[in-house]
Design an enzyme around this catalytic site. Structure first.
Site, short mmCIF file in Angstrom:
data_model
loop_
_atom_site.label_atom_id
_atom_site.label_comp_id
_atom_site.label_asym_id
_atom_site.label_seq_id
_atom_site.Cartn_x
_atom_site.Cartn_y
_atom_site.Cartn_z
N SER A 22 98.16 2.43 -86.83
CA SER A 22 97.54 1.44 -86.16
C SER A 22 97.31 0.26 -86.70
O SER A 22 96.89 0.18 -87.99
CB SER A 22 96.16 2.11 -85.55
OG SER A 22 95.49 0.93 -84.99
N LYS A 73 91.91 9.49 -74.98
CA LYS A 73 91.22 8.67 -74.09
C LYS A 73 90.50 9.36 -73.21
O LYS A 73 89.56 9.07 -72.62
CB LYS A 73 92.29 7.74 -73.67
CG LYS A 73 92.81 6.85 -74.49
CD LYS A 73 93.64 5.70 -73.96
CE LYS A 73 94.29 4.64 -75.33
NZ LYS A 73 95.16 3.80 -74.94
N ALA A 139 97.90 5.95 -71.33
CA ALA A 139 98.15 4.52 -71.20
C ALA A 139 98.62 4.09 -69.67
O ALA A 139 97.94 3.25 -69.06
CB ALA A 139 99.28 4.23 -71.93
N THR A 161 107.80 15.04 -66.87
CA THR A 161 107.05 16.06 -66.20
C THR A 161 106.50 15.37 -64.82
O THR A 161 105.58 14.97 -65.08
CB THR A 161 105.71 16.66 -66.97
OG1 THR A 161 106.24 17.02 -68.26
CG2 THR A 161 105.29 18.02 -66.33
N1 LIG Z 1 100.36 -1.72 -76.92
C1 LIG Z 1 99.15 -0.91 -76.53
O1 LIG Z 1 98.12 -1.72 -76.69
C2 LIG Z 1 99.31 0.36 -76.19
C3 LIG Z 1 98.14 0.82 -75.52
C4 LIG Z 1 98.13 2.10 -75.28
C5 LIG Z 1 99.32 3.04 -75.59
N2 LIG Z 1 100.25 2.40 -75.99
C6 LIG Z 1 101.49 3.04 -76.26
O2 LIG Z 1 102.27 3.79 -75.21
C7 LIG Z 1 102.67 4.84 -75.73
C8 LIG Z 1 101.96 5.91 -74.47
O3 LIG Z 1 100.89 6.04 -74.94
P1 LIG Z 1 99.97 7.50 -73.99
O4 LIG Z 1 98.48 7.13 -74.48
O5 LIG Z 1 100.25 7.22 -72.56
O6 LIG Z 1 100.68 8.69 -74.67
P2 LIG Z 1 100.23 9.99 -73.70
O7 LIG Z 1 99.42 10.35 -73.35
O8 LIG Z 1 100.96 11.25 -75.05
O9 LIG Z 1 101.66 9.94 -72.69
C9 LIG Z 1 103.13 10.34 -73.27
C10 LIG Z 1 104.20 9.94 -72.35
O10 LIG Z 1 105.34 9.94 -73.16
C11 LIG Z 1 106.13 11.09 -72.07
N3 LIG Z 1 107.28 11.42 -73.17
C12 LIG Z 1 106.78 11.95 -74.14
N4 LIG Z 1 107.82 12.39 -74.82
C13 LIG Z 1 109.11 12.26 -74.23
C14 LIG Z 1 110.49 12.19 -74.16
N5 LIG Z 1 111.07 12.61 -75.40
N6 LIG Z 1 111.05 11.89 -73.28
C15 LIG Z 1 110.72 11.39 -72.04
N7 LIG Z 1 109.26 11.10 -71.89
C16 LIG Z 1 108.29 11.56 -72.79
C17 LIG Z 1 105.41 11.76 -71.55
O11 LIG Z 1 105.73 12.56 -70.59
P3 LIG Z 1 105.09 14.17 -70.05
O12 LIG Z 1 104.28 13.71 -69.21
O13 LIG Z 1 106.52 14.96 -69.66
O14 LIG Z 1 104.95 14.85 -71.41
C18 LIG Z 1 104.07 11.04 -71.25
O15 LIG Z 1 104.45 10.36 -69.87
C19 LIG Z 1 102.83 5.04 -76.76
O16 LIG Z 1 103.69 4.89 -77.51
C20 LIG Z 1 101.42 4.39 -77.29
O17 LIG Z 1 101.25 3.89 -78.70
C21 LIG Z 1 100.35 1.09 -76.35
#
Ligand SMILES: NC(=O)c1ccc[n+]([C@@H]2O[C@H](COP(=O)([O-])OP(=O)(O)OC[C@H]3O[C@@H](n4cnc5c(N)ncnc54)[C@H](OP(=O)(O)O)[C@@H]3O)[C@@H](O)[C@H]2O)c1
Length: 283
Positions: A22, A73, A139, A161
């Site tokens: 981070s 979160k 997110a 999913t």
């Molecule tokens: N820039 C920013 O301020 C900011 C803020 C928040 C988040 N982010 C970034 O956004 C991303 C998502 O964060 P999150 O909090 O939403 O994470 P999360 O709750 O863990 O969700 C992950 C998502 O990615 C999917 N996924 C994981 N591996 C995959 C794969 N191999 N193929 C296809 N889909 C896959 C999951 O699908 P399933 O539902 O099928 O498991 C789910 O939809 C991360 O990289 C995070 O660092 C950035």
């Protein structure tokens, strides 16, 4: 408001698992310098089973607020005694504030973070356009409502999913706006290229091939990756192969959501320009 040398050190941190990547400490240091705050900002790695205990310990040892990142979160929302409107709407929070009466307040600043980055920093209008969100995790929960408020013509959520995407659509179904449509990546085949594609998945980060059909981005598309890196992310490489007109990492969103957290904690919204320029490559 510039504080003087009488300022007391205040303690903040970001908690996640993993968290060592981070760059929030770099951003908050820039903000604290601007406001004259003497502020420490730590990284706390806590596995899900130890999340509540870690929050309690930080609060009991003088912590004043926390940023929350993957995967906590929704847990942070559940432990909040009161929640701001965007957090309640998302069912997930990325900012905790420890109130003077001992209660914990949760807010979600991810939505305003991405809206400010897209519409102000990138000058990209959202009204009337077709938006595709890839991913249905924490997110997406935070950004969905504010994106719907911007009145796009269409909003599709595609996820590995599909049940997770349907659950999110159901969650937002009481919202005053039109419902988004949930589908699988496979179902994107045959759809026209979207105007704006937002990658909110972790796909590709472990080197696997991205499962998104190439036809959903085209020469007029803006491809926005929530992930940020000093190198080109897998999604932005994919976007380049689709000849997308414009691409961006999520650095601007990270900076803007952090500025909103700082405002909640300190009553001061820092200028984001210096942090926006301090990209991961230069941080
Ligand atoms: N820039 C920013 O301020 C900011 C803020 C928040 C988040 N982010 C970034 O956004 C991303 C998502 O964060 P999150 O909090 O939403 O994470 P999360 O709750 O863990 O969700 C992950 C998502 O990615 C999917 N996924 C994981 N591996 C995959 C794969 N191999 N193929 C296809 N889909 C896959 C999951 O699908 P399933 O539902 O099928 O498991 C789910 O939809 C991360 O990289 C995070 O660092 C950035």
């Amino acid at each position: 408001m510039k504080n003087s040398e009488h300022t007391v050190l205040s303690r903040y941190a970001v908690i996640g698992h993993p968290v060592e990547h981070s760059l929030s400490p770099v951003i908050h240091k820039l903000f604290a310098d601007q406001s004259g705050e003497k502020m420490s900002y730590e990284l706390i790695d806590a596995a899900p089973a130890h999340f509540e205990e870690a929050v309690e310990h930080f609060k009991a040892t003088g912590g004043q607020g926390l940023n929350i990142t993957v995967p906590h979160k929704e847990s942070a929302f559940r432990l909040s005694d009161e929640t701001g409107p965007e957090g309640a709407r998302a069912g997930a929070v990325n900012t905790l504030s420890f109130l003077p009466d001992g209660r914990v307040r949760g807010d979600n600043t991810d939505g305003i973070g991405i809206i400010r980055d897209l519409t102000i920093n990138h000058n990209h209008s959202l009204a009337g356009i077709r938006i595709l969100i890839l991913g249905a995790g924490g997110a997406t929960r935070g950004i969905l409502g504010p994106l719907l408020d911007a009145l796009p013509n269409e909003l599709v959520i595609a996820n590995r999913t599909i049940d997770h995407a349907h659950k999110l659509v159901k969650h937002i179904s009481d919202d005053k706006n039109a419902l988004p449509h949930a589908c699988s990546f496979e179902e994107l085949k045959g759809m026209d290229p979207f105007d704006l594609l937002i990658n909110a998945t972790s796909a590709g980060l472990k080197g696997e091939i991205l499962p998104f059909p190439t036809g959903c981005a085209g020469p007029k598309s803006f491809c926005y990756d929530l992930a940020y890196s000093s190198k080109e992310t897998p999604f932005l490489a994919w976007a380049r192969q689709c000849s997308a007109e414009k691409t961006s990492s999520g650095w601007g969103m990270l900076v803007e959501q952090a500025a909103e957290s700082f405002l909640i904690w300190k009553g001061f919204r820092p200028e984001t320009g210096p942090a926006l320029e301090n990209t991961p490559a230069s941080a």
